[in-house]
Design a protein around this motif. Structure first.
Motif, PDB file in Angstrom:
ATOM      1  N   CYS A  40      44.549  34.768 -34.660  1.00 28.22           N
ATOM      2  CA  CYS A  40      43.780  35.836 -35.298  1.00 28.22           C
ATOM      3  C   CYS A  40      44.723  36.992 -35.582  1.00 28.22           C
ATOM      4  O   CYS A  40      45.892  36.959 -35.188  1.00 28.22           O
ATOM      5  CB  CYS A  40      42.618  36.283 -34.415  1.00 28.22           C
ATOM      6  SG  CYS A  40      43.104  37.022 -32.833  1.00 28.22           S
ATOM      7  N   ALA A  59      31.668  29.269 -41.072  1.00 29.14           N
ATOM      8  CA  ALA A  59      31.734  30.708 -40.799  1.00 29.14           C
ATOM      9  C   ALA A  59      31.475  31.538 -42.052  1.00 29.14           C
ATOM     10  O   ALA A  59      30.938  32.642 -41.968  1.00 29.14           O
ATOM     11  CB  ALA A  59      33.088  31.073 -40.195  1.00 29.14           C
ATOM     12  N   VAL A  65      31.427  37.876 -43.527  1.00 26.72           N
ATOM     13  CA  VAL A  65      32.584  36.985 -43.451  1.00 26.72           C
ATOM     14  C   VAL A  65      32.946  36.534 -44.865  1.00 26.72           C
ATOM     15  O   VAL A  65      32.081  36.155 -45.656  1.00 26.72           O
ATOM     16  CB  VAL A  65      32.279  35.749 -42.565  1.00 26.72           C
ATOM     17  CG1 VAL A  65      33.483  34.818 -42.508  1.00 26.72           C
ATOM     18  CG2 VAL A  65      31.866  36.177 -41.167  1.00 26.72           C
ATOM     19  N   ILE A  81      36.596  38.971 -41.174  1.00 29.48           N
ATOM     20  CA  ILE A  81      35.348  39.565 -40.731  1.00 29.48           C
ATOM     21  C   ILE A  81      35.424  41.056 -41.008  1.00 29.48           C
ATOM     22  O   ILE A  81      36.361  41.740 -40.581  1.00 29.48           O
ATOM     23  CB  ILE A  81      35.084  39.285 -39.228  1.00 29.48           C
ATOM     24  CG1 ILE A  81      35.009  37.773 -38.959  1.00 29.48           C
ATOM     25  CG2 ILE A  81      33.770  39.919 -38.802  1.00 29.48           C
ATOM     26  CD1 ILE A  81      36.297  37.120 -38.718  1.00 29.48           C
ATOM     27  N   TRP A  95      34.709  36.226 -32.008  1.00 35.86           N
ATOM     28  CA  TRP A  95      35.577  35.804 -33.111  1.00 35.86           C
ATOM     29  C   TRP A  95      36.978  35.482 -32.607  1.00 35.86           C
ATOM     30  O   TRP A  95      37.587  34.502 -33.042  1.00 35.86           O
ATOM     31  CB  TRP A  95      35.617  36.868 -34.204  1.00 35.86           C
ATOM     32  CG  TRP A  95      34.396  36.847 -35.057  1.00 35.86           C
ATOM     33  CD1 TRP A  95      33.379  37.757 -35.067  1.00 35.86           C
ATOM     34  CD2 TRP A  95      34.046  35.839 -36.007  1.00 35.86           C
ATOM     35  NE1 TRP A  95      32.423  37.370 -35.975  1.00 35.86           N
ATOM     36  CE2 TRP A  95      32.807  36.207 -36.574  1.00 35.86           C
ATOM     37  CE3 TRP A  95      34.657  34.666 -36.443  1.00 35.86           C
ATOM     38  CZ2 TRP A  95      32.170  35.443 -37.553  1.00 35.86           C
ATOM     39  CZ3 TRP A  95      34.025  33.899 -37.419  1.00 35.86           C
ATOM     40  CH2 TRP A  95      32.798  34.281 -37.956  1.00 35.86           C
ATOM     41  N   ARG A  98      37.005  32.072 -31.123  1.00 37.02           N
ATOM     42  CA  ARG A  98      36.981  30.993 -32.129  1.00 37.02           C
ATOM     43  C   ARG A  98      38.398  30.672 -32.590  1.00 37.02           C
ATOM     44  O   ARG A  98      38.782  29.516 -32.722  1.00 37.02           O
ATOM     45  CB  ARG A  98      36.129  31.384 -33.331  1.00 37.02           C
ATOM     46  CG  ARG A  98      34.647  31.461 -33.044  1.00 37.02           C
ATOM     47  CD  ARG A  98      33.909  31.636 -34.352  1.00 37.02           C
ATOM     48  NE  ARG A  98      32.596  32.235 -34.197  1.00 37.02           N
ATOM     49  CZ  ARG A  98      31.682  32.234 -35.151  1.00 37.02           C
ATOM     50  NH1 ARG A  98      31.926  31.668 -36.321  1.00 37.02           N
ATOM     51  NH2 ARG A  98      30.506  32.797 -34.956  1.00 37.02           N
TER      52      ARG A  98
END
Length: 109
Positions: A40, A59, A65, A81, A95, A98
């Protein structure tokens, strides 16, 4: 593109506790790598998250998103996001997790 320092601090506080996680500035963003794989990052004022092809497609149906772009090109298997969907630390951590799940499924670099 500069990134949101406040969001970067929040992400670092949550992701920094994960074993094997490091942070690195790249291409005007701050990315978080799990065992060398990007999971991320903070991109502008939003969060980008690396997901499997199936998870990224799913997603995109969620509010706030979208597919991020770098240099005018869409980033495949990444989602962005929007900041108003990251106000709660539980949402932000969800998030992050994920991205960690997907990065953790890849061989370490």
């Amino acid at each position: 593109m500069a990134y949101d320092e406040s969001l970067a601090t929040r992400v670092g506080g949550l992701a920094g506790e994960i074993p094997g996680m490091t942070e690195k500035k790249m291409f005007g963003t701050l990315v978080f790598l799990l065992n060398g794989n990007m999971s991320c990052g903070v991109y502008g004022d939003g969060l980008i998250v690396r997901l499997s092809p199936e998870a990224s497609a799913a997603a995109l149906a969620e509010p706030g998103v979208r597919v991020p772009e770098m240099g005018g090109r869409p980033m495949k298997n990444w989602v962005l996001i929007e900041p108003d969907h990251l106000a709660d630390d539980a949402d932000l951590d969800g998030w992050i997790q994920r991205g960690v799940t997907y990065a953790g499924s890849l061989p370490a670099k």
